[in-house]
Design a protein around this motif. Structure first.
Motif, PDB file in Angstrom:
ATOM      1  N   ARG A 304     -41.631  43.191   4.372  1.00 61.25           N
ATOM      2  CA  ARG A 304     -40.348  42.481   4.188  1.00 61.25           C
ATOM      3  C   ARG A 304     -39.909  42.836   2.510  1.00 61.25           C
ATOM      4  NH1 ARG A 304     -38.725  38.401   7.890  1.00 61.25           N
ATOM      5  NH2 ARG A 304     -37.859  37.333   6.039  1.00 61.25           N
ATOM      6  N   ILE A 305     -38.664  43.088   2.527  1.00 56.00           N
ATOM      7  CA  ILE A 305     -38.213  43.021   1.141  1.00 56.00           C
ATOM      8  C   ILE A 305     -36.819  42.651   0.894  1.00 56.00           C
ATOM      9  CG2 ILE A 305     -37.219  44.990  -0.364  1.00 56.00           C
ATOM     10  CD1 ILE A 305     -39.114  47.007   0.720  1.00 56.00           C
ATOM     11  N   ALA A 306     -36.820  41.782  -0.177  1.00 53.99           N
ATOM     12  CA  ALA A 306     -35.474  40.910  -0.430  1.00 53.99           C
ATOM     13  C   ALA A 306     -34.678  41.886  -1.094  1.00 53.99           C
ATOM     14  CB  ALA A 306     -35.884  39.795  -1.324  1.00 53.99           C
ATOM     15  N   THR A 307     -33.129  42.053  -0.619  1.00 51.81           N
ATOM     16  CA  THR A 307     -32.378  42.711  -1.234  1.00 51.81           C
ATOM     17  C   THR A 307     -31.611  41.688  -1.984  1.00 51.81           C
ATOM     18  OG1 THR A 307     -30.969  42.740   0.812  1.00 51.81           O
ATOM     19  CG2 THR A 307     -32.469  44.555   0.154  1.00 51.81           C
ATOM     20  N   PRO A 308     -30.788  42.160  -3.231  1.00 57.95           N
ATOM     21  CA  PRO A 308     -30.136  41.138  -3.932  1.00 57.95           C
ATOM     22  C   PRO A 308     -28.822  40.564  -3.441  1.00 57.95           C
ATOM     23  CG  PRO A 308     -29.611  43.225  -4.628  1.00 57.95           C
ATOM     24  CD  PRO A 308     -30.792  43.476  -3.739  1.00 57.95           C
ATOM     25  N   TYR A 309     -28.392  39.528  -3.956  1.00 61.93           N
ATOM     26  CA  TYR A 309     -27.090  38.780  -3.452  1.00 61.93           C
ATOM     27  C   TYR A 309     -26.655  37.947  -4.788  1.00 61.93           C
ATOM     28  CZ  TYR A 309     -29.195  34.162  -3.333  1.00 61.93           C
ATOM     29  OH  TYR A 309     -29.948  32.738  -3.483  1.00 61.93           O
ATOM     30  N   MET A 310     -25.392  37.812  -4.697  1.00 63.56           N
ATOM     31  CA  MET A 310     -24.683  37.131  -5.873  1.00 63.56           C
ATOM     32  C   MET A 310     -23.528  36.211  -5.334  1.00 63.56           C
ATOM     33  SD  MET A 310     -22.448  38.631  -9.236  1.00 63.56           S
ATOM     34  CE  MET A 310     -21.728  37.715 -10.147  1.00 63.56           C
ATOM     35  N   LEU A 311     -23.424  34.979  -5.852  1.00 62.06           N
ATOM     36  CA  LEU A 311     -22.322  33.988  -5.767  1.00 62.06           C
ATOM     37  C   LEU A 311     -21.287  34.206  -6.317  1.00 62.06           C
ATOM     38  CD1 LEU A 311     -23.100  30.217  -4.919  1.00 62.06           C
ATOM     39  CD2 LEU A 311     -20.975  30.887  -5.739  1.00 62.06           C
ATOM     40  N   HIS A 315     -13.806  32.227 -10.727  1.00 60.08           N
ATOM     41  CA  HIS A 315     -14.272  32.090 -11.962  1.00 60.08           C
ATOM     42  C   HIS A 315     -14.948  33.455 -12.511  1.00 60.08           C
ATOM     43  CE1 HIS A 315     -12.588  28.076 -12.014  1.00 60.08           C
ATOM     44  NE2 HIS A 315     -13.830  27.755 -11.044  1.00 60.08           N
ATOM     45  N   ASN A 316     -15.936  34.033 -11.520  1.00 58.32           N
ATOM     46  CA  ASN A 316     -16.598  35.073 -12.053  1.00 58.32           C
ATOM     47  C   ASN A 316     -16.397  36.507 -11.348  1.00 58.32           C
ATOM     48  OD1 ASN A 316     -17.917  35.108  -9.559  1.00 58.32           O
ATOM     49  ND2 ASN A 316     -19.854  34.442 -10.317  1.00 58.32           N
ATOM     50  N   VAL A 317     -15.317  36.268 -10.489  1.00 57.55           N
ATOM     51  CA  VAL A 317     -15.111  37.756  -9.823  1.00 57.55           C
ATOM     52  C   VAL A 317     -14.555  38.732 -10.502  1.00 57.55           C
ATOM     53  CG1 VAL A 317     -12.516  36.891  -9.416  1.00 57.55           C
ATOM     54  CG2 VAL A 317     -13.711  38.209  -7.700  1.00 57.55           C
ATOM     55  N   ASN A 318     -14.050  38.563 -11.671  1.00 57.07           N
ATOM     56  CA  ASN A 318     -13.502  39.505 -12.582  1.00 57.07           C
ATOM     57  C   ASN A 318     -14.740  40.138 -13.733  1.00 57.07           C
ATOM     58  OD1 ASN A 318     -11.015  39.883 -11.292  1.00 57.07           O
ATOM     59  ND2 ASN A 318     -10.356  38.297 -12.520  1.00 57.07           N
ATOM     60  N   THR A 319     -15.747  39.604 -13.551  1.00 54.92           N
ATOM     61  CA  THR A 319     -16.798  40.144 -14.283  1.00 54.92           C
ATOM     62  C   THR A 319     -17.509  41.313 -14.067  1.00 54.92           C
ATOM     63  OG1 THR A 319     -18.734  38.942 -13.081  1.00 54.92           O
ATOM     64  CG2 THR A 319     -17.647  37.617 -14.683  1.00 54.92           C
ATOM     65  N   GLN A 321     -20.522  42.147 -13.375  1.00 56.00           N
ATOM     66  CA  GLN A 321     -21.636  42.064 -12.500  1.00 56.00           C
ATOM     67  C   GLN A 321     -20.962  41.760 -11.101  1.00 56.00           C
ATOM     68  OE1 GLN A 321     -23.867  38.171 -12.659  1.00 56.00           O
ATOM     69  NE2 GLN A 321     -25.639  39.406 -12.216  1.00 56.00           N
ATOM     70  N   ALA A 322     -20.132  40.876 -10.891  1.00 57.84           N
ATOM     71  CA  ALA A 322     -19.124  40.716  -9.635  1.00 57.84           C
ATOM     72  C   ALA A 322     -18.536  42.082  -9.196  1.00 57.84           C
ATOM     73  CB  ALA A 322     -18.266  39.639  -9.843  1.00 57.84           C
ATOM     74  N   THR A 323     -18.023  42.932 -10.043  1.00 56.22           N
ATOM     75  CA  THR A 323     -17.439  44.115  -9.574  1.00 56.22           C
ATOM     76  C   THR A 323     -18.281  45.078  -9.106  1.00 56.22           C
ATOM     77  OG1 THR A 323     -15.787  43.994 -11.645  1.00 56.22           O
ATOM     78  CG2 THR A 323     -16.072  46.191 -10.668  1.00 56.22           C
ATOM     79  N   TYR A 333     -13.486  50.119  -5.485  1.00 57.09           N
ATOM     80  CA  TYR A 333     -13.029  49.001  -6.265  1.00 57.09           C
ATOM     81  C   TYR A 333     -13.048  49.059  -7.849  1.00 57.09           C
ATOM     82  CZ  TYR A 333     -12.267  43.937  -7.579  1.00 57.09           C
ATOM     83  OH  TYR A 333     -12.078  42.727  -7.961  1.00 57.09           O
ATOM     84  N   LYS A 334     -12.002  48.364  -8.433  1.00 56.66           N
ATOM     85  CA  LYS A 334     -11.902  48.608  -9.787  1.00 56.66           C
ATOM     86  C   LYS A 334     -11.860  47.212 -10.453  1.00 56.66           C
ATOM     87  CE  LYS A 334     -11.819  53.037 -10.068  1.00 56.66           C
ATOM     88  NZ  LYS A 334     -13.027  53.798 -10.741  1.00 56.66           N
ATOM     89  N   GLN A 335     -12.604  47.082 -11.543  1.00 55.87           N
ATOM     90  CA  GLN A 335     -12.536  45.644 -12.180  1.00 55.87           C
ATOM     91  C   GLN A 335     -10.982  45.336 -12.577  1.00 55.87           C
ATOM     92  OE1 GLN A 335     -15.418  45.007 -15.316  1.00 55.87           O
ATOM     93  NE2 GLN A 335     -14.773  43.249 -15.615  1.00 55.87           N
ATOM     94  N   THR A 336     -10.691  44.083 -12.585  1.00 53.53           N
ATOM     95  CA  THR A 336      -9.416  43.743 -12.965  1.00 53.53           C
ATOM     96  C   THR A 336      -9.548  42.655 -14.016  1.00 53.53           C
ATOM     97  OG1 THR A 336      -9.034  42.100 -11.313  1.00 53.53           O
ATOM     98  CG2 THR A 336      -8.099  44.467 -11.135  1.00 53.53           C
ATOM     99  N   ALA A 337      -8.542  42.520 -14.960  1.00 55.47           N
ATOM    100  CA  ALA A 337      -8.562  41.783 -15.798  1.00 55.47           C
ATOM    101  C   ALA A 337      -8.604  40.233 -15.516  1.00 55.47           C
ATOM    102  CB  ALA A 337      -7.234  41.921 -16.871  1.00 55.47           C
TER     103      ALA A 337
END
Length: 337
Positions: A304-311, A315-319, A321-323, A333-337
């Motif tokens: 079994r291998i855990a693949t990553p996730y992010m909440l 507030h963080n959608v434009n970071t 890491q989120a991008t 998809y491109k990061q926006t301001a």
């Protein structure tokens, strides 16, 4: 962006997110040995739950990138509907008959696909499951998000930051038969049990991956439970539906969910969806190919291998890491301001 550059960035992100996220599985993708280009041009079959969702297309893109890197080929097939279990079983059986060098499978039903998976293994065809496995896990390797842990993480965020530890919530799921369809509501309810002043209203509602059905369910919930604070959608369609219904009615009910496409990203940015667990479907496809190559080469691979996730939140959608996580679903998809 070239595949090699993209994979370096995604791998670095994956390691960082796995380290930061609570997971129950014993291994992470970094534990897979790095394969060498095989002497033979192996062919693998990738069979997912459906052929239209951006999520499964991202799994395919990851598998294609690994295939290109290591000089093998991958064919992609899936039912039109994620509810067509008979079609998926037939696809696995047909793949076994064709005798590929390996199979990658996202199982629609953990029990119903157990026999076809066992049949593949009995024919000495390596088989790796991604996202949704079989029960018990007899596949050579299972790569997936820890759905219960991730959903509990989302529930804790929801309870504390969106509900202030009291109030009512409801759940819209997409099915009650796949491992993810079972685990994500279970994890969310488990997380909410830590808050005695929070109450789940009514039974889990099933939208069957239909946005129109999910909108009807949402409207019924809003009428039946006027004090509702949150609706949890257990996959992309199940979250998009209440977001659209709430946007139309200007309700103050908030939505939290799992996964994302451009529609959901729009609602995260405007605050209708207040949080979503984003997974790593591209990584699942890529490292499933890696796992098959390692298995064929006789290397030890984790069960079994855990693949990553992010909440992800407004507030963080434009970071950055989120991008990068959103790009797992939407490569352009491109990061926006």
């Amino acid at each position: 962006m070239k595949v090699s550059t993209k994979m370096l960035a995604l791998s670095a992100l994956s390691l960082a997110l796995v380290a930061a996220a609570p997971v129950a599985m014993a291994a992470v993708i970094a534990d897979l040995p790095i394969p060498v280009k095989p002497a033979k041009p192996y062919h693998f079959d990738l069979i997912t739950k459906s052929n239209a969702s951006p999520y499964w297309l991202a799994v395919r893109d990851g598998a294609d990138a690994a295939a290109k890197k290591f000089g093998v080929s991958v064919s992609f097939t899936a039912p039109v509907s994620g509810l067509d279990l008979a079609a998926q079983i037939a696809m696995v059986d047909n793949a076994v008959t064709a005798k590929p060098a390996g199979i990658i499978l996202a199982a629609q039903n953990p029990k119903a696909l157990l026999g076809p998976v066992r049949n593949a293994l009995n024919h000495h065809i390596p088989l790796v499951t991604v996202d949704s496995g079989v029960s018990p896990n007899i596949s050579d390797c299972f790569l997936a998000t820890s759905n219960i842990k991730a959903a509990a993480h989302l529930a804790e965020y929801t309870a504390v930051h969106l509900m202030h530890k009291k109030g009512q919530y409801a759940i819209i799921d997409y099915n009650h038969t796949s491992s993810t369809g079972i685990e994500r509501p279970a994890g969310f309810m488990k997380g909410m049990k830590a808050y005695p002043s929070i109450q789940k209203m009514g039974p889990i509602q099933y939208a069957d991956n239909s946005v129109s059905k999910g909108i009807r369910i949402t409207n019924d919930l809003l009428t039946q439970y006027p004090k509702l604070k949150v609706i949890y959608g257990a996959n992309d369609r199940s979250a998009l539906a209440p977001a659209e219904a709430i946007a139309r009615t200007h309700s103050k009910v908030r939505v939290v969910g799992f996964d994302a496409d451009l529609g959901e990203i729009k609602y995260i940015k405007n605050g209708t969806i207040q949080a979503s667990i984003l997974q790593a479907p591209y990584d699942m496809g890529y490292y499933a190919v890696v796992a098959l190559l390692d298995k064929i080469a006789g290397k030890a691979i984790p069960k079994r291998i855990a693949t990553p996730y992010m909440l992800v939140t407004p507030h963080n959608v434009n970071t950055k890491q989120a991008t990068k996580m959103i790009q797992q679903y939407i490569p352009a998809y491109k990061q926006t301001a």
